[in-house]
Write a protein that holds these residues in place. Structure first.
Motif, PDB file in Angstrom:
ATOM      1  N   GLY A   1       0.464  -1.378  -0.057  1.00  0.00           N
ATOM      2  CA  GLY A   1      -0.249   0.089   0.350  1.00  0.00           C
ATOM      3  C   GLY A   1       0.421   1.533   0.048  1.00  0.00           C
ATOM      4  O   GLY A   1       0.211   2.708  -0.123  1.00  0.00           O
TER       5      GLY A   1
ATOM      6  N   GLY B   1      -0.336   3.992   3.090  1.00  0.00           N
ATOM      7  CA  GLY B   1      -1.667   3.829   2.939  1.00  0.00           C
ATOM      8  C   GLY B   1      -2.707   3.380   1.648  1.00  0.00           C
ATOM      9  O   GLY B   1      -3.470   3.132   2.437  1.00  0.00           O
TER      10      GLY B   1
ATOM     11  N   ASP C   1      -3.222   0.610   0.264  1.00  0.00           N
ATOM     12  CA  ASP C   1      -3.756  -0.632   0.363  1.00  0.00           C
ATOM     13  C   ASP C   1      -5.200  -0.728   1.308  1.00  0.00           C
ATOM     14  O   ASP C   1      -6.059  -1.809   1.843  1.00  0.00           O
ATOM     15  N   LYS C   2      -5.066  -0.191   2.213  1.00  0.00           N
ATOM     16  CA  LYS C   2      -6.438   0.530   2.901  1.00  0.00           C
ATOM     17  C   LYS C   2      -8.015   0.957   2.082  1.00  0.00           C
ATOM     18  O   LYS C   2      -7.668   1.649   1.862  1.00  0.00           O
ATOM     19  N   ALA C   3      -8.807  -0.329   2.451  1.00  0.00           N
ATOM     20  CA  ALA C   3      -9.829  -0.379   1.802  1.00  0.00           C
ATOM     21  C   ALA C   3     -10.206   1.269   3.181  1.00  0.00           C
ATOM     22  O   ALA C   3     -10.316   1.184   4.002  1.00  0.00           O
ATOM     23  N   ARG C   4     -11.227   2.127   1.693  1.00  0.00           N
ATOM     24  CA  ARG C   4     -11.714   3.381   2.604  1.00  0.00           C
ATOM     25  C   ARG C   4     -13.859   2.941   2.279  1.00  0.00           C
ATOM     26  O   ARG C   4     -14.008   2.880   1.607  1.00  0.00           O
ATOM     27  N   THR C   5     -14.026   3.120   4.002  1.00  0.00           N
ATOM     28  CA  THR C   5     -15.389   3.495   4.390  1.00  0.00           C
ATOM     29  C   THR C   5     -16.450   4.089   2.552  1.00  0.00           C
ATOM     30  O   THR C   5     -15.754   5.190   2.589  1.00  0.00           O
TER      31      THR C   5
ATOM     32  N   THR D   1      -9.710   7.943  -2.887  1.00  0.00           N
ATOM     33  CA  THR D   1      -8.595   8.733  -2.445  1.00  0.00           C
ATOM     34  C   THR D   1      -7.692   9.288  -2.327  1.00  0.00           C
ATOM     35  O   THR D   1      -6.782   8.399  -3.481  1.00  0.00           O
TER      36      THR D   1
ATOM     37  N   ASP E   1     -12.114   3.326  -3.973  1.00  0.00           N
ATOM     38  CA  ASP E   1     -13.445   2.331  -3.551  1.00  0.00           C
ATOM     39  C   ASP E   1     -15.200   2.167  -3.410  1.00  0.00           C
ATOM     40  O   ASP E   1     -15.453   3.271  -3.504  1.00  0.00           O
TER      41      ASP E   1
END
Length: 283
Positions: free
Chosen positions: A2, A126, A128-132, A143, A164
């Motif tokens: 990520g 960051g 790699d982190k899924a966003r709401t 993002t 996302d």
């Protein structure tokens, strides 16, 4: 995983897998034909060969060592490459963004002293982190990684986004006034498209699955919709460090101050009361 890092145009750079498993990376380059010069292969594996005395003097080596390296370059598969990207010439090496009070220029921002530049100026972590997407009215979350997040992108003409999408979510019709976009589907299935300019107004659309890539030309209205049965993720690179975004619905119906409803009513061939109702949703 990520993390993001920037290699400025024209600089020699490299990547080396220091982990205990195979690695995969995606890279976007700010040219449709960036060129690549592998230093070792080019210098020691040229055709016809470079004079060994030239190489020996240039690299401060014994001519016999230069001969060996020349031979190895022809027969070995390199474990890693040090590369040089050919492209346009900048007037200086680095233009790291620098805030001067509250002043920021529109496209190119003020630069700090190159002596104060560090690797962190080219780094972001960051993605790699899924966003709401729960709070999004359209079911997507973008993002952005541009010059505001990575100061080292200043003047380099490239940026990155992660998008996302929840099920049935969309990145609504919008345009980037200063950039072409190339989008890669990481997970899920997207229906995407863009429109040509007036008077043709042609719709170019495609269903994309994991690993598919699609291009949205600079300035043209485009969109993505998640038509799959699971959340989707896409990454996109844009050909500007500050591409801008104009979301059509938000701009027309949520402008400040509001556009006269009669203007929009005539343009969209609708009753002004309908326009007012739509403006309230975007207001």
């Amino acid at each position: 995983m990520g993390d993001v890092f920037v290699f400025p145009e024209g600089f020699i750079h490299f990547q080396f897998n220091v982990g205990r498993s195979p690695a995969v990376a995606f890279a976007a380059l700010s040219s449709q034909n960036p060129g690549v010069i592998s230093i070792v292969n080019t210098v020691f594996g040229s055709n016809p060969p470079t004079n060994l005395n030239v190489l020996a003097k240039g690299f401060q080596l014994d001519p016999r060592v230069a001969m060996l390296m020349d031979l190895q370059a022809k027969i070995l598969i390199m474990k890693y490459e040090i590369v040089f990207d050919a492209g346009n010439v900048s007037i200086q090496d680095l233009y790291i963004t620098f805030k001067f009070g509250t002043i920021l220029m529109w496209l190119i921002v003020y630069c700090k002293d190159p002596k104060l530049v560090t690797a962190d100026d080219f780094y972001f972590s960051g993605l790699d982190k899924a966003r709401t997407t729960e709070s999004s009215s359209v079911g997507s979350n973008v993002t952005t990684v541009n010059v505001n997040q990575i100061p080292g992108l200043n003047t380099l003409g490239i940026s990155l986004v992660r998008i996302d999408y929840r099920i049935n979510g969309q990145n609504p019709p919008h345009t980037h006034p200063r950039a072409t976009e190339i989008l890669l589907v990481q997970e899920g299935t997207l229906f995407v498209g863009f429109f040509s300019s007036f008077p043709e107004n042609r719709l170019f659309n495609k269903t994309l699955n994991k690993g598919d890539v699609f291009v949205f030309p600079e300035g043209l209205i485009h969109f993505q919709v998640n038509i799959g049965k699971q959340p989707a993720v896409a990454f996109a690179s844009l050909s500007s460090q500050n591409p801008g975004v104009i979301i059509i619905g938000n701009t027309l119906f949520g402008s400040k101050p509001p556009i006269d409803p009669n203007v929009l009513a005539k343009a969209f061939q609708l009753d002004p009361k309908v326009i007012i109702q739509v403006q309230k949703k975007f207001g």
